[in-house]
Motif scaffolding. Structure first.
Motif, PDB file in Angstrom:
ATOM      1  N   LEU A  67      32.703  33.919  54.252  1.00 42.84           N
ATOM      2  CA  LEU A  67      33.097  34.222  52.878  1.00 42.84           C
ATOM      3  C   LEU A  67      32.416  35.512  52.446  1.00 42.84           C
ATOM      4  CD1 LEU A  67      32.894  30.628  51.375  1.00 42.84           C
ATOM      5  CD2 LEU A  67      34.968  31.931  51.874  1.00 42.84           C
ATOM      6  N   SER A  68      33.173  36.383  51.813  1.00 43.71           N
ATOM      7  CA  SER A  68      32.637  37.692  51.414  1.00 43.71           C
ATOM      8  C   SER A  68      31.463  37.541  50.453  1.00 43.71           C
ATOM      9  CB  SER A  68      33.732  38.514  50.737  1.00 43.71           C
ATOM     10  OG  SER A  68      33.176  39.698  50.212  1.00 43.71           O
ATOM     11  N   PRO A  69      30.344  38.176  50.765  1.00 41.29           N
ATOM     12  CA  PRO A  69      29.213  38.112  49.834  1.00 41.29           C
ATOM     13  C   PRO A  69      29.519  38.814  48.510  1.00 41.29           C
ATOM     14  CG  PRO A  69      28.708  39.518  51.737  1.00 41.29           C
ATOM     15  CD  PRO A  69      30.044  38.922  51.980  1.00 41.29           C
ATOM     16  N   SER A  70      30.494  39.725  48.522  1.00 42.31           N
ATOM     17  CA  SER A  70      30.857  40.452  47.298  1.00 42.31           C
ATOM     18  C   SER A  70      31.754  39.643  46.366  1.00 42.31           C
ATOM     19  CB  SER A  70      31.558  41.768  47.652  1.00 42.31           C
ATOM     20  OG  SER A  70      30.692  42.602  48.384  1.00 42.31           O
ATOM     21  N   ARG A  71      32.153  38.450  46.790  1.00 38.38           N
ATOM     22  CA  ARG A  71      33.048  37.654  45.941  1.00 38.38           C
ATOM     23  C   ARG A  71      32.385  37.258  44.630  1.00 38.38           C
ATOM     24  NH1 ARG A  71      30.690  34.169  49.182  1.00 38.38           N
ATOM     25  NH2 ARG A  71      30.582  31.958  48.707  1.00 38.38           N
ATOM     26  N   SER A  72      31.051  37.251  44.602  1.00 43.95           N
ATOM     27  CA  SER A  72      30.342  36.927  43.358  1.00 43.95           C
ATOM     28  C   SER A  72      30.562  38.004  42.292  1.00 43.95           C
ATOM     29  CB  SER A  72      28.860  36.733  43.617  1.00 43.95           C
ATOM     30  OG  SER A  72      28.296  37.947  44.095  1.00 43.95           O
ATOM     31  N   LEU A  73      31.089  39.157  42.702  1.00 41.75           N
ATOM     32  CA  LEU A  73      31.393  40.234  41.756  1.00 41.75           C
ATOM     33  C   LEU A  73      32.733  40.012  41.052  1.00 41.75           C
ATOM     34  CD1 LEU A  73      30.339  43.288  43.983  1.00 41.75           C
ATOM     35  CD2 LEU A  73      29.003  42.165  42.172  1.00 41.75           C
ATOM     36  N   ILE A  74      33.480  39.013  41.493  1.00 35.79           N
ATOM     37  CA  ILE A  74      34.781  38.711  40.873  1.00 35.79           C
ATOM     38  C   ILE A  74      34.514  38.032  39.540  1.00 35.79           C
ATOM     39  CG2 ILE A  74      36.975  37.484  41.101  1.00 35.79           C
ATOM     40  CD1 ILE A  74      36.470  37.585  44.202  1.00 35.79           C
ATOM     41  N   LYS A  75      34.998  38.636  38.492  1.00 34.33           N
ATOM     42  CA  LYS A  75      34.801  38.112  37.138  1.00 34.33           C
ATOM     43  C   LYS A  75      36.151  38.077  36.434  1.00 34.33           C
ATOM     44  CE  LYS A  75      30.182  38.732  37.338  1.00 34.33           C
ATOM     45  NZ  LYS A  75      29.585  37.840  38.253  1.00 34.33           N
ATOM     46  N   GLY A  76      36.231  37.283  35.387  1.00 31.93           N
ATOM     47  CA  GLY A  76      37.442  37.268  34.584  1.00 31.93           C
ATOM     48  C   GLY A  76      38.002  35.874  34.420  1.00 31.93           C
ATOM     49  N   VAL A  77      39.155  35.830  33.766  1.00 29.96           N
ATOM     50  CA  VAL A  77      39.776  34.557  33.413  1.00 29.96           C
ATOM     51  C   VAL A  77      40.998  34.316  34.284  1.00 29.96           C
ATOM     52  CG1 VAL A  77      40.885  33.270  31.552  1.00 29.96           C
ATOM     53  CG2 VAL A  77      38.951  34.766  31.035  1.00 29.96           C
ATOM     54  N   ILE A  78      41.097  33.103  34.791  1.00 34.89           N
ATOM     55  CA  ILE A  78      42.290  32.655  35.513  1.00 34.89           C
ATOM     56  C   ILE A  78      42.577  31.244  35.036  1.00 34.89           C
ATOM     57  CG2 ILE A  78      41.067  31.813  37.560  1.00 34.89           C
ATOM     58  CD1 ILE A  78      44.280  33.722  37.881  1.00 34.89           C
ATOM     59  N   CYS A  79      43.805  30.988  34.655  1.00 37.03           N
ATOM     60  CA  CYS A  79      44.201  29.676  34.124  1.00 37.03           C
ATOM     61  C   CYS A  79      43.326  29.280  32.920  1.00 37.03           C
ATOM     62  CB  CYS A  79      44.152  28.603  35.194  1.00 37.03           C
ATOM     63  SG  CYS A  79      45.255  28.909  36.581  1.00 37.03           S
ATOM     64  N   GLY A  80      42.934  30.268  32.137  1.00 33.87           N
ATOM     65  CA  GLY A  80      42.161  29.999  30.929  1.00 33.87           C
ATOM     66  C   GLY A  80      40.690  29.700  31.149  1.00 33.87           C
ATOM     67  N   ILE A  81      40.217  29.872  32.383  1.00 34.16           N
ATOM     68  CA  ILE A  81      38.825  29.554  32.709  1.00 34.16           C
ATOM     69  C   ILE A  81      38.183  30.777  33.366  1.00 34.16           C
ATOM     70  CG2 ILE A  81      37.319  28.072  34.104  1.00 34.16           C
ATOM     71  CD1 ILE A  81      39.573  25.957  33.935  1.00 34.16           C
ATOM     72  N   ARG A  82      36.953  31.075  32.977  1.00 31.25           N
ATOM     73  CA  ARG A  82      36.226  32.189  33.602  1.00 31.25           C
ATOM     74  C   ARG A  82      35.833  31.775  35.021  1.00 31.25           C
ATOM     75  NH1 ARG A  82      36.020  36.143  30.557  1.00 31.25           N
ATOM     76  NH2 ARG A  82      34.774  37.395  31.983  1.00 31.25           N
ATOM     77  N   VAL A  83      36.247  32.563  36.005  1.00 29.88           N
ATOM     78  CA  VAL A  83      35.983  32.199  37.406  1.00 29.88           C
ATOM     79  C   VAL A  83      34.494  32.133  37.711  1.00 29.88           C
ATOM     80  CG1 VAL A  83      38.188  32.966  38.361  1.00 29.88           C
ATOM     81  CG2 VAL A  83      36.303  34.572  38.242  1.00 29.88           C
ATOM     82  N   GLU A  84      33.712  32.973  37.057  1.00 31.32           N
ATOM     83  CA  GLU A  84      32.282  32.979  37.344  1.00 31.32           C
ATOM     84  C   GLU A  84      31.572  31.748  36.795  1.00 31.32           C
ATOM     85  OE1 GLU A  84      32.848  35.927  33.831  1.00 31.32           O
ATOM     86  OE2 GLU A  84      33.999  35.253  35.568  1.00 31.32           O
TER      87      GLU A  84
END
Length: 117
Positions: A67-84
């Motif tokens: 799993l990409s270590p940079s995936r923790s940099l993914i931020k934002g809302v999807i399906c009304g929920i913040r992914v982080e």
């Protein structure tokens, strides 16, 4: 507590929707594949094998080579929920993938999507 239904769905059943979403916005299947490979560490051949085997989401992420270590940099809302803020690890991985495909469909450059410094 029962598992969420998406955990038992095959990645192959959702994959065509990712492709369609991207292509509607002028993006390509190869870009979708690149995003999935970046996120999971699967090679193209391994990704295709997982799709052919109808691997479910839970297994797909549990068996991901790296799993990409940079995936923790993914931020934002999807399906009304913040992914982080998603606490369930597998659900967070699924939503990361959804978010990246959304970014592709919205026209973001691949360097930004793949969190390239």
């Amino acid at each position: 507590m029962a598992k969420h239904r998406i955990y038992t769905m095959s990645v192959a059943s959702v994959y065509p929707h990712y492709i369609t979403k991207a292509e509607r916005k002028g993006r390509t299947k190869s870009e979708v594949d690149e995003i999935i490979r970046w996120l999971t560490g699967y090679s193209q051949e391994e990704l295709e094998t997982q799709l052919e085997k109808q691997t479910d989401f839970e297994t797909f992420f549990a068996e991901a080579p790296k799993l990409s270590p940079s995936r923790s940099l993914i931020k934002g809302v999807i399906c009304g929920i913040r992914v982080e803020d998603i606490e369930e690890p597998i659900m967070q991985e699924i939503r990361y993938m959804d978010k990246l495909i959304d970014e592709l469909a919205k026209g973001k450059k691949m360097e930004k999507i793949l969190r390239t410094p």
